[in-house]
Design a protein around this motif. Structure first.
Motif, PDB file in Angstrom:
ATOM      1  N   LEU A   1     -18.596  14.150 -23.067  1.00  0.00           N
ATOM      2  CA  LEU A   1     -17.766  15.295 -23.408  1.00  0.00           C
ATOM      3  C   LEU A   1     -16.320  14.898 -23.707  1.00  0.00           C
ATOM      4  O   LEU A   1     -15.524  15.727 -24.135  1.00  0.00           O
ATOM      5  CB  LEU A   1     -17.787  16.322 -22.277  1.00  0.00           C
ATOM      6  N   GLY A   2     -15.986  13.626 -23.473  1.00  0.00           N
ATOM      7  CA  GLY A   2     -14.643  13.168 -23.817  1.00  0.00           C
ATOM      8  C   GLY A   2     -13.758  12.811 -22.647  1.00  0.00           C
ATOM      9  O   GLY A   2     -12.562  12.576 -22.837  1.00  0.00           O
ATOM     10  N   ALA A   3     -14.302  12.758 -21.424  1.00  0.00           N
ATOM     11  CA  ALA A   3     -13.494  12.319 -20.286  1.00  0.00           C
ATOM     12  C   ALA A   3     -13.110  10.850 -20.477  1.00  0.00           C
ATOM     13  O   ALA A   3     -13.867  10.068 -21.052  1.00  0.00           O
ATOM     14  CB  ALA A   3     -14.272  12.501 -18.981  1.00  0.00           C
ATOM     15  N   ASP A   4     -11.929  10.480 -19.991  1.00  0.00           N
ATOM     16  CA  ASP A   4     -11.454   9.112 -20.139  1.00  0.00           C
ATOM     17  C   ASP A   4     -11.902   8.208 -18.999  1.00  0.00           C
ATOM     18  O   ASP A   4     -11.977   6.990 -19.156  1.00  0.00           O
ATOM     19  CB  ASP A   4      -9.923   9.100 -20.216  1.00  0.00           C
ATOM     20  N   ASP A   5     -12.185   8.796 -17.856  1.00  0.00           N
ATOM     21  CA  ASP A   5     -12.600   7.995 -16.704  1.00  0.00           C
ATOM     22  C   ASP A   5     -13.277   8.916 -15.710  1.00  0.00           C
ATOM     23  O   ASP A   5     -13.267  10.146 -15.868  1.00  0.00           O
ATOM     24  CB  ASP A   5     -11.381   7.312 -16.069  1.00  0.00           C
ATOM     25  N   TYR A   6     -13.875   8.346 -14.687  1.00  0.00           N
ATOM     26  CA  TYR A   6     -14.517   9.110 -13.638  1.00  0.00           C
ATOM     27  C   TYR A   6     -14.268   8.404 -12.317  1.00  0.00           C
ATOM     28  O   TYR A   6     -13.981   7.207 -12.270  1.00  0.00           O
ATOM     29  CB  TYR A   6     -16.025   9.234 -13.883  1.00  0.00           C
ATOM     30  N   LEU A   7     -14.368   9.146 -11.232  1.00  0.00           N
ATOM     31  CA  LEU A   7     -14.224   8.580  -9.895  1.00  0.00           C
ATOM     32  C   LEU A   7     -15.139   9.358  -8.961  1.00  0.00           C
ATOM     33  O   LEU A   7     -15.044  10.582  -8.881  1.00  0.00           O
ATOM     34  CB  LEU A   7     -12.769   8.691  -9.420  1.00  0.00           C
ATOM     35  N   PRO A   8     -16.061   8.664  -8.278  1.00  0.00           N
ATOM     36  CA  PRO A   8     -16.974   9.366  -7.367  1.00  0.00           C
ATOM     37  C   PRO A   8     -16.241   9.859  -6.121  1.00  0.00           C
ATOM     38  O   PRO A   8     -15.321   9.216  -5.623  1.00  0.00           O
ATOM     39  CB  PRO A   8     -18.001   8.286  -7.002  1.00  0.00           C
ATOM     40  N   LYS A   9     -16.667  11.022  -5.621  1.00  0.00           N
ATOM     41  CA  LYS A   9     -16.182  11.545  -4.345  1.00  0.00           C
ATOM     42  C   LYS A   9     -17.107  11.103  -3.222  1.00  0.00           C
ATOM     43  O   LYS A   9     -18.325  11.033  -3.428  1.00  0.00           O
ATOM     44  CB  LYS A   9     -16.147  13.077  -4.394  1.00  0.00           C
ATOM     45  N   PRO A  10     -16.589  10.854  -2.025  1.00  0.00           N
ATOM     46  CA  PRO A  10     -15.164  10.789  -1.659  1.00  0.00           C
ATOM     47  C   PRO A  10     -14.534   9.522  -2.213  1.00  0.00           C
ATOM     48  O   PRO A  10     -15.218   8.520  -2.430  1.00  0.00           O
ATOM     49  CB  PRO A  10     -15.206  10.783  -0.134  1.00  0.00           C
ATOM     50  N   PHE A  11     -13.229   9.555  -2.441  1.00  0.00           N
ATOM     51  CA  PHE A  11     -12.553   8.413  -3.040  1.00  0.00           C
ATOM     52  C   PHE A  11     -11.338   8.003  -2.209  1.00  0.00           C
ATOM     53  O   PHE A  11     -10.842   8.769  -1.383  1.00  0.00           O
ATOM     54  CB  PHE A  11     -12.098   8.753  -4.463  1.00  0.00           C
ATOM     55  N   GLU A  12     -10.884   6.786  -2.441  1.00  0.00           N
ATOM     56  CA  GLU A  12      -9.656   6.312  -1.815  1.00  0.00           C
ATOM     57  C   GLU A  12      -8.479   6.708  -2.698  1.00  0.00           C
ATOM     58  O   GLU A  12      -8.507   6.438  -3.904  1.00  0.00           O
ATOM     59  CB  GLU A  12      -9.690   4.784  -1.649  1.00  0.00           C
ATOM     60  N   PRO A  13      -7.440   7.342  -2.152  1.00  0.00           N
ATOM     61  CA  PRO A  13      -6.285   7.742  -2.956  1.00  0.00           C
ATOM     62  C   PRO A  13      -5.687   6.592  -3.759  1.00  0.00           C
ATOM     63  O   PRO A  13      -5.228   6.800  -4.884  1.00  0.00           O
ATOM     64  CB  PRO A  13      -5.304   8.272  -1.915  1.00  0.00           C
ATOM     65  N   ARG A  14      -5.706   5.383  -3.195  1.00  0.00           N
ATOM     66  CA  ARG A  14      -5.130   4.247  -3.915  1.00  0.00           C
ATOM     67  C   ARG A  14      -5.909   3.956  -5.194  1.00  0.00           C
ATOM     68  O   ARG A  14      -5.322   3.603  -6.223  1.00  0.00           O
ATOM     69  CB  ARG A  14      -5.105   2.981  -3.035  1.00  0.00           C
ATOM     70  N   GLU A  15      -7.231   4.107  -5.146  1.00  0.00           N
ATOM     71  CA  GLU A  15      -8.017   3.875  -6.357  1.00  0.00           C
ATOM     72  C   GLU A  15      -7.750   4.961  -7.386  1.00  0.00           C
ATOM     73  O   GLU A  15      -7.659   4.690  -8.588  1.00  0.00           O
ATOM     74  CB  GLU A  15      -9.509   3.824  -6.040  1.00  0.00           C
ATOM     75  N   LEU A  16      -7.612   6.196  -6.930  1.00  0.00           N
ATOM     76  CA  LEU A  16      -7.284   7.280  -7.856  1.00  0.00           C
ATOM     77  C   LEU A  16      -5.953   6.999  -8.544  1.00  0.00           C
ATOM     78  O   LEU A  16      -5.826   7.159  -9.763  1.00  0.00           O
ATOM     79  CB  LEU A  16      -7.214   8.607  -7.104  1.00  0.00           C
ATOM     80  N   ALA A  17      -4.953   6.582  -7.779  1.00  0.00           N
ATOM     81  CA  ALA A  17      -3.641   6.271  -8.356  1.00  0.00           C
ATOM     82  C   ALA A  17      -3.758   5.151  -9.383  1.00  0.00           C
ATOM     83  O   ALA A  17      -3.140   5.218 -10.458  1.00  0.00           O
ATOM     84  CB  ALA A  17      -2.663   5.877  -7.251  1.00  0.00           C
TER      85      ALA A  17
END
Length: 229
Positions: free
Chosen positions: A93-109
């Motif tokens: 659909l055009g998302a640039d990236d994904y991150l599975p939950k639960p996640f580490e805030p540092r990885e999200l940053a």
């Protein structure tokens, strides 16, 4: 400071995440409902969106679809851990990236910083490098981050643009899926190679009818554009 919009109905997530992201020069705004998030995107300027898949009113896929209809703003989707289907659909659909939950805030940053770096206009590139890549039927303006196909301006996401530039800089070179993933991420990552196939397919469709990206079975992808004389 970059402005980020979080669209997630988890009221307990936004406040601590906003505090954490401040140390990375990221200002987080929160919308608990998709309709509110879409309204804010229409009224205000944001540099990226963090979008949860599981939402009231409409799911994150529909929200992503609506965002992409009007904007190429970077979108990072939050998906269920281990759910490859969610990741595939989000990328399609055009998302640039994904991150599975639960996640580490540092990885999200880190992932936010990566997609923001990819989408940043201009940049401090080497002045010795060419600012345009010209091929028969296709022109890529590296400074303005614009792509024209037979004179028509294409709407590409930041990830699609970076993928095209990577391939077009070295016509004829075969890039493996792992090479593409690692270069787009800017680091080694445990990713599924299906993501590359999705990104290439999406980019190919936007480049049609020009047959510019070739698939080499069991090898990877190569750019087949002919440099303009």
């Amino acid at each position: 400071m970059h402005r980020i919009l979080l669209i997630d109905d988890d009221e307990d997530l936004a406040a601590p995440l906003a505090t954490y992201l401040q140390r990375f020069d990221l200002a987080l705004d929160h919308a608990a409902r998709p309709t509110l998030g879409l309204a804010r995107l229409a009224e205000q300027r944001y540099d990226a969106v963090i979008l949860d898949v599981m939402l009231p009113e409409m799911d994150g896929f529909e929200v992503c679809r609506r965002i992409r209809h009007d904007s190429d703003i970077p979108v990072l989707m939050l998906t269920a851990r281990g759910d490859v289907t969610d990741r595939v659909v989000g990328l399609e659909l055009g998302a640039d990236d994904y991150l599975p939950k639960p996640f580490e805030p540092r990885e999200l940053a880190a992932r936010l910083q990566t997609i923001l770096r990819r989408s940043r206009n201009g940049g401090s590139g080497d002045a010795q490098k060419p600012q345009k890549l010209d091929f028969e039927g296709l022109s890529i303006d590296l400074q303005r981050r614009e792509v024209h196909r037979e004179g028509e301006l294409l709407e590409l996401t930041g990830t699609e643009f970076e993928l095209l530039v990577m391939l077009a800089r070295e016509p004829g070179r075969v890039f493996t899926r792992d090479e593409i993933l690692n270069k787009l991420r800017g680091r080694e990552a445990d990713l599924f190679t299906r993501a590359v196939d999705i990104l290439v397919s999406r980019l190919r469709k936007k480049l049609e009818p020009l047959p510019l990206i070739k698939t080499l079975r069991n090898a990877g992808y190569t750019f087949a554009g002919v440099p303009r004389a």
